[in-house]
Design a protein around this motif. Structure first.
Motif, PDB file in Angstrom:
ATOM      1  N   GLY A  10       0.512  -1.083   0.091  1.00 41.34           N
ATOM      2  CA  GLY A  10      -0.208   0.392  -0.313  1.00 41.34           C
ATOM      3  C   GLY A  10       1.314   1.578   0.384  1.00 41.34           C
ATOM      4  O   GLY A  10       1.974   1.732  -0.541  1.00 41.34           O
ATOM      5  N   LEU A  11       0.091   2.504   0.358  1.00 41.33           N
ATOM      6  CA  LEU A  11       0.759   3.682   0.319  1.00 41.33           C
ATOM      7  C   LEU A  11       0.668   4.013   1.864  1.00 41.33           C
ATOM      8  O   LEU A  11       0.095   4.011   2.333  1.00 41.33           O
ATOM      9  N   VAL A  12       2.168   4.380   2.275  1.00 44.15           N
ATOM     10  CA  VAL A  12       2.259   4.647   3.653  1.00 44.15           C
ATOM     11  C   VAL A  12       3.550   6.035   3.472  1.00 44.15           C
ATOM     12  O   VAL A  12       4.467   6.278   2.273  1.00 44.15           O
ATOM     13  N   GLN A  13       3.460   6.780   4.374  1.00 46.51           N
ATOM     14  CA  GLN A  13       4.456   7.735   4.219  1.00 46.51           C
ATOM     15  C   GLN A  13       5.759   7.295   4.798  1.00 46.51           C
ATOM     16  O   GLN A  13       5.779   6.459   5.659  1.00 46.51           O
ATOM     17  N   ALA A  14       6.754   8.428   4.902  1.00 47.70           N
ATOM     18  CA  ALA A  14       8.225   8.351   5.654  1.00 47.70           C
ATOM     19  C   ALA A  14       7.785   7.503   6.634  1.00 47.70           C
ATOM     20  O   ALA A  14       7.540   8.759   7.254  1.00 47.70           O
TER      21      ALA A  14
END
Length: 122
Positions: A10-14
């Motif tokens: 998925g999409l995750v922040q740093a």
């Protein structure tokens, strides 16, 4: 014959975390070395972590200190816990299996899943 299906991308922040899972078919899962590999756009596929049937683990440069590989032979699963993610971890992550010891060379893995996309935003 082993079939592998990954999930959990998925999409995750740093700085965030993701847990990837790989479900394997086949009664002889416990005899296979398992690995998590990744391929970033325009780059070669690389193994980031591998675990032998015995539970011996090897982490490769990109994964050291941030990723944890584990397997559950009773459930035919192998997982990759990824912490402190960085934008450079963005890639398609693949689960792979081979008979014999875990190795770094991706060409020596006999079975591959379809991959799961991991995107780390800055």
């Amino acid at each position: 014959q082993v079939q592998l299906v990954e999930s959990g991308g998925g999409l995750v922040q740093a700085g965030g975390s993701l847990r990837l899972s790989c479900a394997a078919s086949g009664r002889t899962f416990s005899t296979y070395a398992m690995a998590w590999s990744r391929q970033a756009l325009g780059k070669e596929r690389e193994v980031v972590a591998a675990i032998n049937w015995s539970g011996d683990i090897t982490y490769y440069l990109a994964a050291k200190g941030r990723f944890t590989i584990s397997r559950d032979n009773a459930k035919n699963t192998v997982n990759l816990q990824m912490n402190s993610l960085k934008p450079e971890d963005t890639a398609i992550y693949y689960c792979a299996a081979r008979l014999g010891p875990a190795v770094k060379d991706t060409s020596r893995y006999e079975y591959w899943g379809q991959g799961t996309q991991v995107t780390v935003s800055s």
